[in-house]
Design a protein around this motif. Structure first.
Motif, short mmCIF file in Angstrom:
data_model
loop_
_atom_site.label_atom_id
_atom_site.label_comp_id
_atom_site.label_asym_id
_atom_site.label_seq_id
_atom_site.Cartn_x
_atom_site.Cartn_y
_atom_site.Cartn_z
N GLY A 1 0.80 -1.21 0.00
CA GLY A 1 0.00 0.00 0.00
C GLY A 1 0.84 1.26 0.00
N MET A 2 0.23 2.32 0.52
CA MET A 2 0.90 3.62 0.56
C MET A 2 1.77 3.74 1.81
SD MET A 2 -2.20 6.11 -0.67
CE MET A 2 -1.29 7.55 -0.16
N MET A 3 2.85 4.47 1.68
CA MET A 3 3.76 4.79 2.78
C MET A 3 4.22 3.52 3.49
SD MET A 3 3.99 7.87 2.22
CE MET A 3 3.08 9.11 1.32
N VAL A 4 5.20 2.85 2.87
CA VAL A 4 5.68 1.56 3.37
C VAL A 4 7.20 1.47 3.32
CG1 VAL A 4 3.59 0.27 2.76
CG2 VAL A 4 5.43 0.48 1.09
N GLY B 1 12.12 -2.08 16.16
CA GLY B 1 11.02 -1.49 15.41
C GLY B 1 11.40 -0.11 14.91
N PHE B 2 11.04 0.17 13.67
CA PHE B 2 11.35 1.46 13.06
C PHE B 2 10.09 2.08 12.47
CE2 PHE B 2 15.33 -0.86 12.97
CZ PHE B 2 16.20 0.08 13.49
N LYS B 3 10.12 3.40 12.36
CA LYS B 3 9.02 4.14 11.74
C LYS B 3 9.60 5.24 10.88
CE LYS B 3 8.57 7.37 15.63
NZ LYS B 3 7.68 7.88 16.67
N MET C 1 3.54 3.45 8.57
CA MET C 1 4.83 3.22 7.93
C MET C 1 5.84 2.74 8.97
SD MET C 1 6.82 5.58 5.20
CE MET C 1 8.30 4.98 4.38
N VAL C 2 5.91 1.39 9.10
CA VAL C 2 6.76 0.76 10.10
C VAL C 2 7.54 -0.40 9.49
CG1 VAL C 2 5.29 1.40 12.05
CG2 VAL C 2 4.91 -0.79 10.89
N ALA C 3 8.62 -0.77 10.14
CA ALA C 3 9.44 -1.91 9.72
C ALA C 3 9.95 -2.62 10.97
CB ALA C 3 10.61 -1.45 8.86
N LEU C 4 10.28 -3.89 10.81
CA LEU C 4 10.81 -4.69 11.91
C LEU C 4 12.07 -5.41 11.46
CD1 LEU C 4 10.09 -5.52 14.87
CD2 LEU C 4 9.08 -7.60 13.88
N PHE D 1 2.11 -4.20 11.85
CA PHE D 1 3.04 -5.00 12.66
C PHE D 1 2.59 -6.45 12.81
CE2 PHE D 1 5.38 -1.32 14.71
CZ PHE D 1 6.65 -1.75 14.32
N GLU D 2 1.29 -6.73 12.79
CA GLU D 2 0.79 -8.09 13.06
C GLU D 2 1.50 -9.16 12.23
OE1 GLU D 2 -1.02 -9.37 15.52
OE2 GLU D 2 -1.03 -7.36 16.35
#
Length: 151
Positions: free
Chosen positions: A40-43, A101-103, A112-115, A141-142
């Motif tokens: 999707g958007m902002m990833v 965790g990052f944003k 807009m997050v990453a792990l 995050f799930e």
């Protein structure tokens, strides 16, 4: 009297040394910060990576409006937080095992997050999962938690 090393043994020894050195070199993984991607958007793409201690992740700002920042309390104890500048790439070397965790600060509200999972010892995973997140970040995050758990 010392025996001379035969050419075939010398070649074998050199190959073993080269293989050992190659296997201990740290890797660098790239995560792009995108306006639009498969999710999707902002990833972040990919939104999840599993790396070894000593490896690095290069967060690439594909647009001047993105940055990478550690989510508060979503890193192993004693690790300094990261706050990258808008529009700038940021390379982070991970020496301590755990989940991080990052944003993207401007787009966190949009999920807009990453792990990043480092090594096998993910002792801080349950604490990270229990942190309060906004609705979009929580949804994104799930599936990342499941990947970190090896599911």
């Amino acid at each position: 009297m010392e025996k001379a090393m035969t050419p075939s043994r010398a070649l074998l020894a050199a190959a073993l040394i080269a293989a050992t050195c190659a296997s201990t070199q740290a890797a660098e993984v790239t995560i792009k910060m995108l306006n639009n991607g498969p999710a999707g958007m902002m990833v972040f793409e990919p939104p999840f990576v599993k790396i070894a201690p000593g490896d690095s992740v290069k967060f690439v700002a594909t647009d001047k409006g993105h940055n990478v920042e550690t989510i508060k309390n979503m890193a192993p104890e004693g690790v300094a937080p990261v706050k990258g500048a808008l529009g700038k790439d940021e390379t982070i070397t991970f020496d301590k095992e755990g989940v991080y965790g990052f944003k993207c600060s401007p787009h966190y509200i949009m999920g807009m997050v990453a792990l990043v999972a480092v090594g096998a010892n993910l002792d801080n995973l349950e604490k990270a999962k229990g942190l309060d997140q906004n609705k979009m970040a929580k949804q994104r995050f799930e599936p990342l938690w499941a990947k970190a758990e090896g599911k």
